[in-house]
Design an enzyme around this catalytic site. Sequence first.
Site, mmCIF file in Angstrom:
data_model
loop_
_atom_site.group_PDB
_atom_site.id
_atom_site.type_symbol
_atom_site.label_atom_id
_atom_site.label_comp_id
_atom_site.label_asym_id
_atom_site.label_seq_id
_atom_site.Cartn_x
_atom_site.Cartn_y
_atom_site.Cartn_z
ATOM 1 N N ASP A 1 -6.155 -3.208 -2.583
ATOM 2 C CA ASP A 1 -4.834 -3.282 -1.502
ATOM 3 C C ASP A 1 -4.094 -4.476 -1.000
ATOM 4 O OD1 ASP A 1 -3.355 -2.321 0.801
ATOM 5 O OD2 ASP A 1 -4.454 -0.352 0.612
ATOM 6 N N SER B 1 0.960 -1.167 -0.137
ATOM 7 C CA SER B 1 0.311 -0.009 0.019
ATOM 8 C C SER B 1 1.009 1.267 0.089
ATOM 9 C CB SER B 1 -1.076 -0.288 1.146
ATOM 10 O OG SER B 1 -2.112 0.853 0.902
#
Length: 324
Positions: free
Chosen positions: A177, A50
């Site tokens: 993600d 991320s």
Amino acid sequence: MNTESTNPFHILALSGGGFKGLFTAVILEKLEEDFGFPIANKFDLLAGTSIGGIIALALAAEIPTNKIKELFINNKEKIFNKPHLFKGLAFKAKYSNEGLKECLTNIFQDKKIRDLNHKIIIPTINYTKGSTQIFKTRHHSTFKYDFKLPLVEVALATSAAPIYFPIFQAKYGDFIDGGIVANHPGLFACIEAQKYIETNQKDIFQLHIGTTFHKTTSSGKRNVRKNGFFSWRQKLFDLLFSCQEQSTEQILSFLLEERYCSINSFSDCNQNISLSLDDISETAEKLLTQKAHEAFKQFQGNKYYETIHSHNAENFIPIPLNGG
């Protein structure tokens, strides 16, 4: 610190956490100031998820850490653009990813994974396949595709946090993600080092930098058992990321013992109010910066600091495809 290793292999693992990645960026800036050259030169493998993945890509491209920090401070309103009513609740992502894409394009331009100067792994989830996918440099002869991918696309893929940002759609898949499976990518990095870089476990050292942490717990109230989607929203992701990080910490501490070190900062209930993934307030910026300076000061007193200070990673030369 264990000094028995004769061929040390150092890993830098960077966690996800949205705007809280400012904590990570400040610490890396302090490290780079101390060492006097790109911090990636101290590590044999970089791993990030991320926002940690975005930072890791920037380090591997040898973008100065002060520029990485400026990405947070100067572009926070652009990245976390003002959400519209009901976004993030039921029908649409809370934020558009256009602002983030613009910022990423400014720092990475048209660079691809093959342009990176250091070995890297970036976890994400390939939603098309319904499984984990890890983008990698070409540090093994079987890796024949990822090196062609633009850094901007890799960054968008690993940071498409559900509810917050839309799914990233590319011609090779839909991505969300990587923090869902590896908000702390350190265990994936250890496996990568052993399986594909042929490193003995006893030679692996790992430095992890988090994005501050707190424990998400039950209130104990009677109605807690009735929590539905709207009640769970943020708490569900906080609990998921927190437990994943704690589990990874425990496993790595067991596997690597004194060769594992984590730089992080605990946030109490009062502080945590200002430290959500998308809180870009002046209070959040100030608190993250202060916590980073304190955590770095503590790290300087850790034995691992001297170990990494004396280490220089080998030059990374991507393995050429057959025929050159």
